[in-house]
Design an enzyme around this catalytic site. Structure first.
Site, PDB file in Angstrom:
ATOM      1  N   THR A 152       0.870  -1.190   0.000  1.00  0.00           N
ATOM      2  CA  THR A 152       0.000   0.000   0.000  1.00  0.00           C
ATOM      3  C   THR A 152       0.902   1.234   0.000  1.00  0.00           C
ATOM      4  OG1 THR A 152      -0.259  -0.222   2.402  1.00  0.00           O
ATOM      5  CG2 THR A 152      -2.051  -1.052   1.025  1.00  0.00           C
ATOM      6  N   LYS A 175       4.476  -6.777   3.831  1.00  0.00           N
ATOM      7  CA  LYS A 175       4.137  -5.408   3.472  1.00  0.00           C
ATOM      8  C   LYS A 175       3.853  -4.633   4.752  1.00  0.00           C
ATOM      9  CE  LYS A 175       0.596  -3.548   3.071  1.00  0.00           C
ATOM     10  NZ  LYS A 175      -0.401  -2.748   3.879  1.00  0.00           N
ATOM     11  N   THR A 186      -2.689  -3.330   7.864  1.00  0.00           N
ATOM     12  CA  THR A 186      -1.401  -2.719   7.840  1.00  0.00           C
ATOM     13  C   THR A 186      -0.311  -3.704   7.482  1.00  0.00           C
ATOM     14  OG1 THR A 186      -1.911  -0.966   9.412  1.00  0.00           O
ATOM     15  CG2 THR A 186       0.363  -1.589   9.252  1.00  0.00           C
ATOM     16  N   GLU A 265       7.401   5.610   7.091  1.00  0.00           N
ATOM     17  CA  GLU A 265       7.115   6.904   6.483  1.00  0.00           C
ATOM     18  C   GLU A 265       7.952   7.981   7.148  1.00  0.00           C
ATOM     19  OE1 GLU A 265       2.523   6.601   4.897  1.00  0.00           O
ATOM     20  OE2 GLU A 265       2.957   7.617   6.773  1.00  0.00           O
ATOM     21  N   ASN A 386       1.277  12.829   7.600  1.00  0.00           N
ATOM     22  CA  ASN A 386       0.051  12.298   8.187  1.00  0.00           C
ATOM     23  C   ASN A 386      -0.952  13.350   8.619  1.00  0.00           C
ATOM     24  OD1 ASN A 386       0.188   9.302   8.276  1.00  0.00           O
ATOM     25  ND2 ASN A 386       2.208   9.835   9.059  1.00  0.00           N
ATOM     26  N   THR A 391      -8.249  15.280   3.663  1.00  0.00           N
ATOM     27  CA  THR A 391      -9.067  16.485   3.402  1.00  0.00           C
ATOM     28  C   THR A 391      -8.256  17.588   2.759  1.00  0.00           C
ATOM     29  OG1 THR A 391      -8.630  17.316   5.610  1.00  0.00           O
ATOM     30  CG2 THR A 391     -10.623  16.044   5.267  1.00  0.00           C
TER      31      THR A 391
END
Lengths: 391, 391
Positions: A152, A175, A186, A265, A386, A391
């Site tokens: 992902t 993953k 996840t 990340e 994050n 939005t």
């Protein structure tokens, strides 16, 4: 980070084939539907998330696991996690397994599933079912397409291999982007082997291996709705020494766990915490994991700060027994605390932390058990990734 | 954030006096040694950290608590936590209490202590002891100097008051900078009252009040070596209705808990999570706390992102029972999930989150218990504050 070995030509063990395709589940148009199929029934072991909002795939796999029958296939979709989707989600998950089983002419109960992606949304069943129908047309030996299709937010596919003395192999893939995942549900770790392993022995050893590898990666302390680890053994390469096999399986799972942590990340460093002198392995692992998940220690690692006070705090809150009079902490091999602060060259230690992997060694001074966990540093970049999502 | 009431003229309840001074423990030269003294012996209740590396002050207070004798004074130092300091630390802590007790002409066992600051360093005992000798010279009614002297990385003192119908008062103060603390060991909450309260009843109620207030602040998930909460009741204002008293005590502690969360390093918003429909209060609190500690949800709050998928994940990993078919989530009062994603104006909800406090309501759909927890957003600023500390 560290250069990964070239897995572009890695194949699955004998008797396993895999397929991957873009079925239109991911908005990106990247491959998102995949499977691994075995010519023979597989002995298998499984571990699923402890989340009380576990996804449909985890719940069904757990039921099949209790049944104990051999497996023929694993089916994975990425893009939609099919978690928090209630009875409709459970039916969709069953239909997905059933669709592949029909084309493969095996029983529905011989196929386990794994979904990863956005939580709370239903699978686009028209695309999943028409994909499942054509998926077997893509079956081949290569491991990389499967490893890529289960990703992902991962920045790279994760693969690892072990070769046993009788020629049998273990190929694993995983993953999960080691840090915070925007809704992504996840972590998966799958291992496939052509070694012949007795299912009872495999299932007895698997929880311990998962505890020391997959569960020792602390991402962000958040247990996902879809986390799972599984190993499938089809026996095509014949009898194997059990101890040799389990040691090799653990090394494959450990390699994958470190790859997950390193691919966080916004992460720039792998954080490794090794705990010794613990009263039990469980306490050693708890202490190591609590260090790796601490935003406080993760920030210090980002800033290359040998901040041992944060290690003592994290170890204390982990619940592990500690003898403060015997407690020792080292950073990158340099002792910094031994029942009290030590004198050390802070600038030199800080410089030595500006690298791909930062290692803390902690001796709890209580017993002889040990454990190791992996995480990554916490960077300002990850907060902005994050905070600015959706939005 | 929200304008705090003016506490510059707040006094302690009848029969309590406090003193604060700069004894040279903090490098900044700010006040760092303080005490609250009662003219009468106090009924008291206490809660200390569950950390296995608990500081000397926590360990000794716990022993005195088991003894159950009335208290005459609380002594606090800021700057050095006296944690992970072994037997020497324990002796220093006792000497500190003994020094104040001698000047006050009370028993050493009538004085509890609280240390906060750097972990793993010994107290500068010469400064502590000579400070203790002169501290009683500063005794007075004002609450603010004490509230200021117990601070470490806090940006402002934290005080709260309740007045009972018979004129008795409860004055509370707390310290702790709601987010990550560089080695600072960490949260205190103290309440003083002139209401007459029976010690057995107070001790019976206190753990529940602490669970719903002080322990519902999630800082960064890290339980410090020095966390403690205590209430001292000297009875100077006479008999009080127990239910009225306990309700007022909880409101004071709750007010302080919210002040701690709002004063987080780098924080711009208070995060409040209210959980209903839980199987038990413990599960409701666990679900609420897990949401408040999630870096994932905290980042979303920073970015004003109504990311309900992260709420479902956090609730799931908390271990609380959830009925996914009845699960509901609202953000700032707007329903966003009810057994599935709802249509809502994401831009308008995001706009409504750009304020001092963001509230998530979660209905687990299982039972009738409820709970609330507080945290703050996670900002890039806080990472840089904590990455660049010390070296």
């Amino acid at each position: 980070m560290t250069g990964a070995p070239d897995f572009s030509r890695l194949t699955f063990p004998q008797g396993f084939r895999a397929a991957a395709m873009a079925a239109g589940i991911k908005q990106s148009g990247n491959p998102d539907l995949s499977c691994v199929v075995s010519d023979h029934g597989c002995a298998w072991a499984f571990a699923g998330t402890r989340s009380t909002t576990a996804a449909a795939c985890v719940t069904r796999n757990r039921e099949l696991y209790a049944g104990g029958a051999p497996l023929r296939a694993l089916m994975v979709n990425a893009g939609v996690a099919n978690a928090a989707t209630g009875q409709k989600g459970a039916r969709d998950n069953l239909d997905m397994a059933d669709a592949l089983a029909s084309v493969l002419a095996v029983g529905e109960q011989e196929v386990i599933t794994a979904s990863t992606g956005i939580i709370g949304h239903l699978l686009p069943m028209d695309r999943v079912l028409s994909g499942a129908e054509h998926l077997p047309e893509e079956l081949g030996d290569a491991a990389l397409p499967f490893a890529a299709a289960i990703m992902t937010t991962d920045t790279r596919p994760k693969l690892a291999q072990a070769v046993l003395s009788n020629g049998a192999r273990i190929v694993g893939t995983a993953k999960g982007s080691g840090m915070i995942h925007p809704d992504m549900a996840t972590m998966f770790a799958f291992a496939f082997t052509d070694a012949a392993v007795e299912q009872t022995a495999l299932r007895e050893a698997f929880p311990g291996i998962v505890a020391r590898t997959f569960n020792a990666v602390t991402v962000d302390g958040d247990t996902s709705t879809n986390d799972m680890a599984a190993v499938l053994a089809n026996g095509a390469a014949g009898e194997t020494d059990l101890t040799e096999f389990l040691t090799a399986l653990e090394s494959v799972m450990r390699d994958l766990a470190r790859q997950i942590a390193a691919d966080g990340e916004g992460a720039s460093r792998l954080l490794t915490v090794r705990v010794t002198g613990a009263a039990s392995e469980a306490e050693a692992l708890a202490a190591a994991r609590t260090c790796c998940v601490s935003p406080l220690l993760k920030s210090a690692v980002h800033g290359a700060d040998p901040n041992w006070g944060r290690v003592i705090m994290a170890v204390g809150r982990s619940g592990a027994q500690v003898d403060v009079e015997k407690l020792k902490v080292s950073v990158q091999g340099v002792p910094v605390f031994a029942a009290g602060p030590l004198n050390y060259d802070a600038a030199a230690v800080s410089q030595s932390m500006k690298t791909d992997e930062v290692v803390f060694d902690v001796d709890l001074g209580v017993g002889t058990a040990q454990g190791e966990a992996w995480g990554c540093d916490l960077s300002a970049e990850y907060v902005s990734i994050n905070a600015d999502y959706t939005t």
